[in-house]
Design a protein around this motif. Sequence first.
Motif, PDB file in Angstrom:
ATOM      1  N   VAL A 122       0.832  -1.208   0.000  1.00  0.00           N
ATOM      2  CA  VAL A 122       0.000   0.000   0.000  1.00  0.00           C
ATOM      3  C   VAL A 122       0.867   1.260   0.000  1.00  0.00           C
ATOM      4  O   VAL A 122       0.701   2.149  -0.829  1.00  0.00           O
ATOM      5  N   CYS A 123       1.833   1.331   0.935  1.00  0.00           N
ATOM      6  CA  CYS A 123       2.626   2.566   1.079  1.00  0.00           C
ATOM      7  C   CYS A 123       4.110   2.364   0.798  1.00  0.00           C
ATOM      8  O   CYS A 123       4.895   3.301   0.896  1.00  0.00           O
ATOM      9  N   ASN A 124       4.500   1.114   0.484  1.00  0.00           N
ATOM     10  CA  ASN A 124       5.886   0.776   0.130  1.00  0.00           C
ATOM     11  C   ASN A 124       6.868   0.873   1.294  1.00  0.00           C
ATOM     12  O   ASN A 124       8.082   0.836   1.097  1.00  0.00           O
ATOM     13  N   LYS A 125       6.364   1.022   2.518  1.00  0.00           N
ATOM     14  CA  LYS A 125       7.246   1.010   3.685  1.00  0.00           C
ATOM     15  C   LYS A 125       7.848  -0.385   3.823  1.00  0.00           C
ATOM     16  O   LYS A 125       7.177  -1.387   3.561  1.00  0.00           O
ATOM     17  N   SER A 126       9.121  -0.458   4.225  1.00  0.00           N
ATOM     18  CA  SER A 126       9.796  -1.754   4.298  1.00  0.00           C
ATOM     19  C   SER A 126      10.100  -2.147   5.741  1.00  0.00           C
ATOM     20  O   SER A 126      10.248  -1.291   6.616  1.00  0.00           O
ATOM     21  N   ASN A 132       6.407  -7.889  11.497  1.00  0.00           N
ATOM     22  CA  ASN A 132       6.243  -6.440  11.617  1.00  0.00           C
ATOM     23  C   ASN A 132       5.476  -5.863  10.432  1.00  0.00           C
ATOM     24  O   ASN A 132       4.703  -4.913  10.581  1.00  0.00           O
ATOM     25  N   LEU A 133       5.694  -6.438   9.242  1.00  0.00           N
ATOM     26  CA  LEU A 133       4.927  -6.018   8.068  1.00  0.00           C
ATOM     27  C   LEU A 133       3.441  -6.289   8.292  1.00  0.00           C
ATOM     28  O   LEU A 133       2.593  -5.430   8.021  1.00  0.00           O
ATOM     29  N   LYS A 134       3.115  -7.492   8.806  1.00  0.00           N
ATOM     30  CA  LYS A 134       1.713  -7.858   9.046  1.00  0.00           C
ATOM     31  C   LYS A 134       1.053  -6.886  10.026  1.00  0.00           C
ATOM     32  O   LYS A 134      -0.091  -6.463   9.838  1.00  0.00           O
ATOM     33  N   LYS A 135       1.785  -6.540  11.095  1.00  0.00           N
ATOM     34  CA  LYS A 135       1.256  -5.587  12.077  1.00  0.00           C
ATOM     35  C   LYS A 135       0.988  -4.238  11.412  1.00  0.00           C
ATOM     36  O   LYS A 135      -0.043  -3.609  11.628  1.00  0.00           O
ATOM     37  N   HIS A 136       1.944  -3.803  10.596  1.00  0.00           N
ATOM     38  CA  HIS A 136       1.807  -2.520   9.907  1.00  0.00           C
ATOM     39  C   HIS A 136       0.607  -2.522   8.965  1.00  0.00           C
ATOM     40  O   HIS A 136      -0.130  -1.532   8.881  1.00  0.00           O
ATOM     41  N   GLN A 137       0.399  -3.619   8.243  1.00  0.00           N
ATOM     42  CA  GLN A 137      -0.695  -3.684   7.271  1.00  0.00           C
ATOM     43  C   GLN A 137      -2.062  -3.515   7.922  1.00  0.00           C
ATOM     44  O   GLN A 137      -3.008  -3.061   7.280  1.00  0.00           O
TER      45      GLN A 137
END
Length: 225
Positions: A122-126, A132-137
Motif C-alpha cells: 500500500v505505502c511501500n514502507k519496508s 512487523n509487516l503484518k502488524k503494519h498492514q
Amino acid sequence: GEQQPYCCDMSNKSFSHHSSPKKHQCIHSGERPFCCEVCGKSFNQKVHLKTHERTHSGKRPFCCEACKKSFSQQGHLKTHQRIHSGERPFCCNVCNKSFNDQSNLKKHQGLHSGERPFYCDVCNKSFSDHSNLKKHQGTHSGKRPFFCDMCNKSFSQQVNLKRHQRIHSGKRKFCCEVCKKSFSQQGCLKRHQRIHSGERPFCCDVCNKSFSERGHLKRHVSPHT
C-alpha cells in the motif's frame, strides 16, 4: 560410522533406509502428492501433511511438563521449553547476543545488516521481518480486532491493547532511575528522561532550533510554513 547404502542421484545425499531417497527426491521434483482434505494444501511428505492437519483439528499432542502448555508441533514445544531452561543456543556473530529461537536471531540480524526485504504493497514502507509487516498492514486495513474489556476501545495490535490496559490497572512499570517517577508506557518514560539528560533530538530544518518532543517541534514549525 553407520553405512548408508541408499543414495539420491541428484544431490548424492545418502540414506540408511530404502524409502528415504524417494521422500527426499520430492524436494528436487517439486512433487507434492499429499493433499489436505480440508483446505487442499499439498505437501511433499506425509509427515508434513499430518503436522498441517492439526491446524484444522486443533490437536496439540506435545505438552510441556513444566507448565502444561501444549503445542501442535514438537519443534514448537522444544522452542518453548527453552523459556524454562534459559537455553539460548542461537548466537549473533556480530554482537554475540543470544536467542532461544532461530527466527528471533534472524530478525535481530536484520538490525545489523539494515536489510528490510518485506514491503507494504500500500505505502511501500519496508520491514526487516514479516511479522512487523503484518502488524503494519493492519493500519491500512482498518481492522482493530483487539478489544479492551473495560471500555471496549479497540486496537489493531495486541501490544497496543496491553499498553492501553495499564491505564485501567494503574500499573506503572517503567521507572526513572534519576527521580524514581514511574510511567505506564516506555515512550512516556523516554520523553521524561530528556528532562534530566537535556537531549533535544527534534530539530527544525528552517532555523535549527531543537526540541525534546516531536509535538513541540510541530507547533514550532507551523509559523515557518
